[in-house]
Design an enzyme around this catalytic site. Structure first.
Site, short mmCIF file in Angstrom:
data_model
loop_
_atom_site.label_atom_id
_atom_site.label_comp_id
_atom_site.label_asym_id
_atom_site.label_seq_id
_atom_site.Cartn_x
_atom_site.Cartn_y
_atom_site.Cartn_z
N ASP A 35 -29.58 -7.16 14.72
CA ASP A 35 -29.31 -7.76 16.02
C ASP A 35 -30.46 -7.49 16.97
O ASP A 35 -30.88 -6.34 17.12
CB ASP A 35 -28.01 -7.19 16.62
CG ASP A 35 -26.79 -7.68 15.88
OD1 ASP A 35 -26.59 -8.91 15.83
OD2 ASP A 35 -26.04 -6.84 15.35
N ASP A 173 -19.07 -12.83 12.33
CA ASP A 173 -19.78 -11.66 12.84
C ASP A 173 -18.93 -11.02 13.91
O ASP A 173 -18.60 -11.65 14.90
CB ASP A 173 -21.14 -12.09 13.42
CG ASP A 173 -21.99 -10.91 13.87
OD1 ASP A 173 -21.59 -9.74 13.65
OD2 ASP A 173 -23.07 -11.16 14.44
C1 DX5 Z 1 -22.56 -8.08 18.05
C2 DX5 Z 1 -23.39 -8.19 16.82
C3 DX5 Z 1 -22.74 -7.80 15.56
C4 DX5 Z 1 -22.26 -6.36 15.51
C5 DX5 Z 1 -20.99 -6.33 14.72
O1 DX5 Z 1 -23.27 -8.60 19.13
O2 DX5 Z 1 -23.84 -9.54 16.66
O3 DX5 Z 1 -23.57 -8.08 14.44
O4 DX5 Z 1 -23.19 -5.50 14.91
O5 DX5 Z 1 -20.45 -5.06 14.77
P1 DX5 Z 1 -18.96 -4.76 14.30
O6 DX5 Z 1 -18.89 -5.15 12.85
O7 DX5 Z 1 -18.80 -3.30 14.54
O8 DX5 Z 1 -18.03 -5.59 15.13
ZN ZN Z 2 -25.00 -9.97 14.90
#
Ligand code: DX5
Ligand code: ZN
Length: 219
Positions: A35, A173
């Site tokens: 990210d 996601d």
């Molecule tokens: C949020 C990101 C995600 C995040 C997901 O802005 O795009 O990729 O890392 O994290 P989890 O799986 O903990 O929700």
């Molecule tokens: Zn992400």
């Protein structure tokens, strides 16, 4: 479609990132999700082009740069070392031009859509994307709860792809865990960016277990 698991290093211990990535790879990860946050599009900061370049020398896993930034068009070229660049559809005034630039860089192209945005305007572009990524949380932070209402979007995308024999992945996601991944695969998702659930414990075990749960109920 095969299940694709992409551990999101936002949740990893960045002081020991190489170890975390090696463990995710040992667990059978299909790629790594990186990210990129700019403090404008989202109220947080995360990785940079250098992260992508540095990780290339320590892993063979494909690297996916998820640009959660205000003006991705201005910085796409910085991410040419990534295998896939994923842009938020609401950050680009001309999605077709953005996708063409990503292709010219030699990268695969992904498009992410936020919870409060419809997927229908994106349907005409699907032949030109490798991944349509449905956000199941607000972008910016890991560890948020999965929004079950996004499963309807996934079902619509799955039906649309089946009707056209499309080949792009349908991803989710945010909030993916052992508790949610089977509902997601049952709805038709086949690609998962997984942060906290991949890195909270041993990533090798977590990735392996997530895949087993996903395969138990795939659409
Ligand atoms: C949020 C990101 C995600 C995040 C997901 O802005 O795009 O990729 O890392 O994290 P989890 O799986 O903990 O929700
Ligand atoms: Zn992400």
């Amino acid at each position: 479609m095969a299940i694709h698991l992409s551990p999101s290093i936002l949740a990893a211990d960045t002081a020991a990132l190489g170890n975390a990535v090696a463990a995710a790879a040992a667990g059978g990860a299909d790629s790594l999700h990186i990210d990129v946050m700019d403090g404008h599009y989202v109220a947080n900061y995360a990785f940079s082009p250098k992260t992508v370049q540095d990780l290339r020398s320590v892993t063979h896993l494909p690297l996916h740069a998820h640009l959660e930034v205000a003006n991705p068009d201005a910085v796409l070229y910085l991410f040419a070392a990534a295998h896939m660049i994923i842009v938020q559809e609401d950050t680009t005034p001309d999605l077709g031009a953005t996708l063409a630039t990503i292709r010219r860089l030699g990268c695969m192209a992904g498009v992410a859509v936020n919870r409060n945005r419809p997927v229908e305007p994106l349907l005409p572009w699907l032949e030109q994307v490798d991944l349509l990524l449905v956000m199941a949380v607000e972008p910016g932070f890991g560890g948020q709860p999965f929004d079950d209402r996004m499963l309807d979007k996934v079902r619509r995308l799955h039906a649309h792809r089946a009707a056209r024999s499309g080949s792009h992945a349908i991803g989710l996601d945010g909030g993916i865990s052992l508790a949610t991944i089977s509902r997601a695969t049952a709805a038709g998702a086949d690609f998962f960016a997984v942060g906290s659930a991949a890195f909270a414990g041993d990533p090798a075990i977590a990735v392996h277990t997530l895949r087993a749960a996903a395969l138990a109920v795939s659409a």
